[in-house]
Design a protein around this motif. Structure first.
Motif, mmCIF file in Angstrom:
data_model
loop_
_atom_site.group_PDB
_atom_site.id
_atom_site.type_symbol
_atom_site.label_atom_id
_atom_site.label_comp_id
_atom_site.label_asym_id
_atom_site.label_seq_id
_atom_site.Cartn_x
_atom_site.Cartn_y
_atom_site.Cartn_z
ATOM 1 N N THR A 24 0.821 -1.209 0.000
ATOM 2 C CA THR A 24 0.000 0.000 0.000
ATOM 3 C C THR A 24 0.855 1.259 0.000
ATOM 4 O O THR A 24 0.508 2.252 -0.637
ATOM 5 C CB THR A 24 -0.928 0.021 1.235
ATOM 6 O OG1 THR A 24 -0.132 -0.284 2.380
ATOM 7 C CG2 THR A 24 -2.045 -0.981 1.112
ATOM 8 N N GLU A 115 -4.812 6.750 -8.211
ATOM 9 C CA GLU A 115 -4.802 6.506 -6.767
ATOM 10 C C GLU A 115 -6.067 7.080 -6.132
ATOM 11 O O GLU A 115 -6.621 6.496 -5.209
ATOM 12 C CB GLU A 115 -3.553 7.111 -6.121
ATOM 13 C CG GLU A 115 -2.226 6.504 -6.585
ATOM 14 C CD GLU A 115 -2.007 5.052 -6.182
ATOM 15 O OE1 GLU A 115 -2.891 4.215 -6.480
ATOM 16 O OE2 GLU A 115 -0.953 4.744 -5.597
ATOM 17 N N ILE A 116 -6.538 8.223 -6.641
ATOM 18 C CA ILE A 116 -7.775 8.802 -6.109
ATOM 19 C C ILE A 116 -8.965 7.923 -6.490
ATOM 20 O O ILE A 116 -9.873 7.699 -5.702
ATOM 21 C CB ILE A 116 -7.972 10.247 -6.619
ATOM 22 C CG1 ILE A 116 -6.862 11.135 -6.049
ATOM 23 C CG2 ILE A 116 -9.340 10.789 -6.234
ATOM 24 C CD1 ILE A 116 -6.855 12.531 -6.575
ATOM 25 N N ARG A 117 -8.925 7.364 -7.704
ATOM 26 C CA ARG A 117 -9.995 6.450 -8.112
ATOM 27 C C ARG A 117 -10.000 5.222 -7.197
ATOM 28 O O ARG A 117 -11.057 4.727 -6.821
ATOM 29 C CB ARG A 117 -9.776 6.034 -9.570
ATOM 30 C CG ARG A 117 -10.905 5.197 -10.121
ATOM 31 C CD ARG A 117 -10.863 5.118 -11.633
ATOM 32 N NE ARG A 117 -11.967 4.316 -12.119
ATOM 33 C CZ ARG A 117 -11.846 3.040 -12.480
ATOM 34 N NH1 ARG A 117 -10.675 2.444 -12.414
ATOM 35 N NH2 ARG A 117 -12.888 2.362 -12.913
ATOM 36 N N GLN A 118 -8.805 4.736 -6.832
ATOM 37 C CA GLN A 118 -8.726 3.612 -5.908
ATOM 38 C C GLN A 118 -9.362 3.952 -4.561
ATOM 39 O O GLN A 118 -9.963 3.090 -3.929
ATOM 40 C CB GLN A 118 -7.262 3.197 -5.698
ATOM 41 C CG GLN A 118 -6.708 2.264 -6.759
ATOM 42 C CD GLN A 118 -7.471 0.962 -6.831
ATOM 43 O OE1 GLN A 118 -8.096 0.522 -5.871
ATOM 44 N NE2 GLN A 118 -7.434 0.334 -7.993
ATOM 45 N N TYR A 124 -10.134 0.983 -0.226
ATOM 46 C CA TYR A 124 -9.905 2.152 0.633
ATOM 47 C C TYR A 124 -11.221 2.774 1.100
ATOM 48 O O TYR A 124 -11.254 3.447 2.121
ATOM 49 C CB TYR A 124 -9.039 3.182 -0.091
ATOM 50 C CG TYR A 124 -7.672 2.614 -0.371
ATOM 51 C CD1 TYR A 124 -6.727 2.505 0.639
ATOM 52 C CD2 TYR A 124 -7.335 2.106 -1.628
ATOM 53 C CE1 TYR A 124 -5.485 1.938 0.415
ATOM 54 C CE2 TYR A 124 -6.107 1.547 -1.864
ATOM 55 C CZ TYR A 124 -5.177 1.463 -0.841
ATOM 56 O OH TYR A 124 -3.960 0.891 -1.066
ATOM 57 N N PRO A 209 3.269 8.755 -7.283
ATOM 58 C CA PRO A 209 2.135 9.460 -6.688
ATOM 59 C C PRO A 209 2.071 9.197 -5.190
ATOM 60 O O PRO A 209 2.638 8.219 -4.727
ATOM 61 C CB PRO A 209 0.946 8.781 -7.381
ATOM 62 C CG PRO A 209 1.403 7.377 -7.589
ATOM 63 C CD PRO A 209 2.877 7.462 -7.846
ATOM 64 N N PRO A 212 -2.758 5.901 -1.895
ATOM 65 C CA PRO A 212 -4.126 6.251 -1.492
ATOM 66 C C PRO A 212 -4.243 6.547 0.001
ATOM 67 O O PRO A 212 -4.979 7.456 0.386
ATOM 68 C CB PRO A 212 -4.939 5.002 -1.866
ATOM 69 C CG PRO A 212 -4.168 4.362 -2.952
ATOM 70 C CD PRO A 212 -2.724 4.664 -2.697
#
Lengths: 232, 512
Positions: A24, A115-118, A124, A209, A212
């Motif tokens: 992660t 990562e934001i979509r994750q 998450y 990046p 998350p």
């Protein structure tokens, strides 16, 4: 079997907000003693500097290429992430469990955005903290900006910021939004959310990046659900 | 007139020449007839690399062509005045010519639409030509009075703008749909909101620094970009990359492909409103991101590739367990895929929408899985094998229909094929180092790989000290976005997000 029923049968798989690990949050270089004073110009974004025989890492500029780990000065790597920095005040308590977020892609490479979509996915599960991605800036309390702010996106970014009602907060995500990252100095970008844009940054999270979990923490810091680790 | 070397003479030189193209110089007036000869001989147009070798010198246009049985062919035309546009014969050259006009100021006679492409007129002055030396001051000159293209004249016509900021977590791109009501009459795509000027930034960099920048052209296919640029630079050096580096590159490239294809499936499913399976696919993608983080130290495999090999060796056992875990993730995806292909409400949204006929796909210049879904069987790994693909050959995956469902099937089937490839490669891992020191040399080379999105090529010219003098990126998404007008025309409004999702587009890749 209907989708709804099979969804109910599958166990909850969300990780806890503290689930730091190699998968992660693979890690970042950490500052270390360097009595030999290795030349630091090998860093592609000038994120390293020397202070009293120590190599110090400037995380807002670091692009996680790990070159300084795999080559001299061979800094140690630490599993985890750079905690979010809060530059102003978090949102009022009323927002604590209901925050709406508008994401603007200002030229990112796709990694920060993914990562934001994750974050919105089951692993998450952003929604369990009362944070939702909203389609319209009119409903949003937080503007999340990724990318180095390309000249072509400047207008759309400003329009989105202006459309957010007060009180609002701006979260800059990733090395590009913080400092331009690897694109710093290109004629086609603004080197991130620079002050001359007129969009005040309230919190920032470094990384290339940022994983998350780091972005999640930043959102919780902005809503006052957790205290800022790196308040400056 | 300049002669195109016969295919006979080029056959068998593929490996010997690696990435160094066979160059054919021609005056502008011979460009069209030579292009027609190449088309007849079955060459594929891959890209147009404009290159100015000295400050103040005219721009040289390098038309890059590929053939199954020959090395790269470079048609070299000096743009000293007007150059005839080849779009009439090669529709795939439409956007590459517009790009060359915007960035280098090359004048193409006969091209129907020029200007306002890479550099948006709302931001930049006309004739800025930022890639030409000596460069003019590159300060933006914002203006508001830019007219939007409009070609529909039917009564009641109106333009429906979408983007650049979309409703979800989406990349920035703009669509203007001209319509008279429910049907999409003509869609205009506007790219380059995310133009970061990467090609200009690459000039003057050393190989290792350039690779870091190439990775960030498109984060989700970073490894493919890093491999393509490394390969171009390596083919200029006289040393071969170690066999183990090739094997590891194959493993990570296929891991990236599996991840990327699962992501494309999740976008398609999400667009049809089935949020439960979409979220499970997002979770499957996350398992692979975590796997990459554990094995390579970065969730998107940044910093792993470099000129001369990899920056990190991974023990054989770790690679074997990595492949096993990919298999387990794919088993979950398979179970989901089975259910989706029996879900009528899902299939109804995909079947016979966004169809692109095989001939049209080739004409438009589509590449990769979306082209293979339209029966265009082109794959760099098979037709111009590089690295470990010379021995480990993927099985072909194609479909005939060219609709949304064909693309959905190809993405899934290719993820499976990529996994078979990983299993095969991990069973015969060569020992030895993963990196050699490369003596930088000057020259011109092309590096091409099969990225998750399709053919990805880097044109590179280096100076004697090995620094990059000019790098031109030919990304698969730039070629495939060109097909969107075809895919959307005539469809109903509510199908637009679904059709776009079935392509698995990345915008950052196309915008550079």
């Amino acid at each position: 079997m209907s989708w709804v029923y099979s969804g109910l049968r599958r166990p909850v798989e969300a990780v806890s907000a503290e689930a730091v690990g190699r998968g992660t949050t693979p890690g970042r270089p950490v500052s270390a003693p360097d009595p030999l004073r290795t030349p630091l110009n090998m860093c592609p974004t000038d994120a390293l500097r020397s202070e009293n025989d120590r190599v110090v890492v400037d995380y807002p500029r670091c692009i996680n290429c790990l070159r300084c780990v795999r080559e001299p000065p061979s800094l140690p790597v630490e599993v985890g992430y750079e905690p979010a920095r809060l530059l102003t005040e978090p949102l009022a308590a009323a927002f604590r469990h209901s925050v709406h977020v508008r994401v603007v892609d200002a030229g990112d490479c796709g990694a920060c955005l993914n990562e934001i979509r994750q974050l919105t996915g089951p692993v998450y599960s952003l929604h369990r903290f009362g944070v939702y991605v909203t389609p319209t800036p009119r409903d949003a309390d937080v503007l999340v900006v990724v990318g180095p702010v390309t000249r072509a996106m400047e207008g759309a970014l400003m329009a989105t910021y202006d459309a957010l009602p007060d009180p609002k907060r701006v979260l800059a995500v990733g090395a590009c939004a913080l400092s331009g990252g690897i694109f710093r100095g290109s004629f086609a970008v603004r080197d991130g959310l620079v002050p001359s844009l007129g969009i005040p940054v309230d919190a920032m999270v470094a990384g290339c990046p940022p994983p998350p979990l780091a972005i999640l923490e930043a959102l919780l810091v902005l809503t006052g659900q957790v205290a800022a680790g790196g308040r400056s | 007139m300049a002669e195109i070397p016969s295919l006979q003479s080029l056959r068998g030189r593929v490996q010997a020449l690696a990435g160094v193209p066979v160059s054919v110089a021609a005056p502008p007036e011979h460009l069209l007839p030579l292009t027609q000869v190449l088309m007849r001989q079955g060459w594929w147009f891959i890209g147009l690399a404009p290159d100015q070798e000295e400050p103040g010198a005219p721009t040289r246009l390098r038309y890059l062509w590929q053939h199954d049985e020959a090395p790269w062919l470079c048609l070299d035309v000096t743009a000293d005045g007007d150059v005839p546009s080849i779009t009439g014969d090669v529709y795939a050259a439409d956007w590459p010519e517009r790009e060359a006009e915007d960035l280098f100021g090359v004048r193409f006679s006969g091209h129907p639409v020029l200007g306002n492409f890479v550099l948006h007129d709302e931001v930049w002055a006309e004739n800025l030509e930022p890639m030409r030396e000596p460069v003019r001051p590159l300060t933006p000159e914002p203006r508001m009075d830019v007219e939007r293209p409009s070609i529909v004249t039917a009564p009641g016509r109106f333009a429906f703008p979408i983007g650049p900021v979309f409703s979800g977590v989406e990349e920035s791109v703009e669509l203007t749909i001209e319509t008279v009501g429910e049907e999409v009459v003509y869609p205009h795509v506007r790219l380059f909101y995310k133009y970061r000027g990467i090609e200009r930034m690459l000039t003057g960099r050393t190989g290792a620094d350039a690779v870091l920048l190439a990775e960030r052209v498109n984060g989700p296919s970073a490894f493919a970009h890093a491999t393509a640029l490394s390969q171009a630079l390596e083919s200029l050096c006289l040393r071969e990359v170690p066999a183990r580096a090739y094997a590891l590159r194959l493993l990570f490239a296929e891991l990236e492909r599996v991840r990327s294809h699962i992501r494309s499936l999740s976008h398609t499913v999400e667009s049809t409103g089935l949020s439960l399976p979409a979220n499970w696919l997002i979770a499957a993608e996350e398992s692979l991101l975590q796997l990459s983080g554990e094995v390579a130290g970065h969730r998107y495999l940044f910093g792993l590739n470099t000129v001369g090999g990899l920056t990190l060796d991974v023990p054989d056992e770790a690679l074997a367990s990595m492949v096993k875990r990919v298999g387990r993730v794919l088993d979950q995806v398979d179970a989901l895929y089975e259910r989706l292909t029996f879900d009528n409400s899902f299939l109804d949204r995909l079947e016979e929408v966004g169809s692109i006929a095989p001939g049209r796909a080739r004409l438009v210049g589509m590449v990769g899985p979306v082209a293979r879904a339209s029966a265009v069987d082109r794959d760099v790994r098979r037709h111009q094998p590089y690295g470990a693909y010379r021995r480990t050959v993927p099985r072909p995956v194609t479909a005939e229909e060219g609709d949304g469902y064909a693309r959905f099937r190809v993405f899934h089937e290719e993820a499976r094929a990529a996994f078979s490839l990983m299993e095969e490669a991990v069973a015969h891992l060569p020992a030895g180092p993963v990196r050699v020191a490369m003596e930088p040399r000057g020259g011109t080379a092309v590096g091409a790989v099969e990225a998750p999105g399709g053919t990805l090529a880097y044109y590179v010219r280096t100076g004697g000290d090995g620094t990059i003098r000019r790098c031109h990126i030919m990304p698969p998404n730039f070629a495939n976005w060109h097909a969107v007008t075809d895919a959307l025309r005539g469809s109903a409004f509510q199908d637009v997000p679904i059709i776009l999702a079935t392509f698995g587009f990345a915008v950052a890749d196309a915008d550079r």
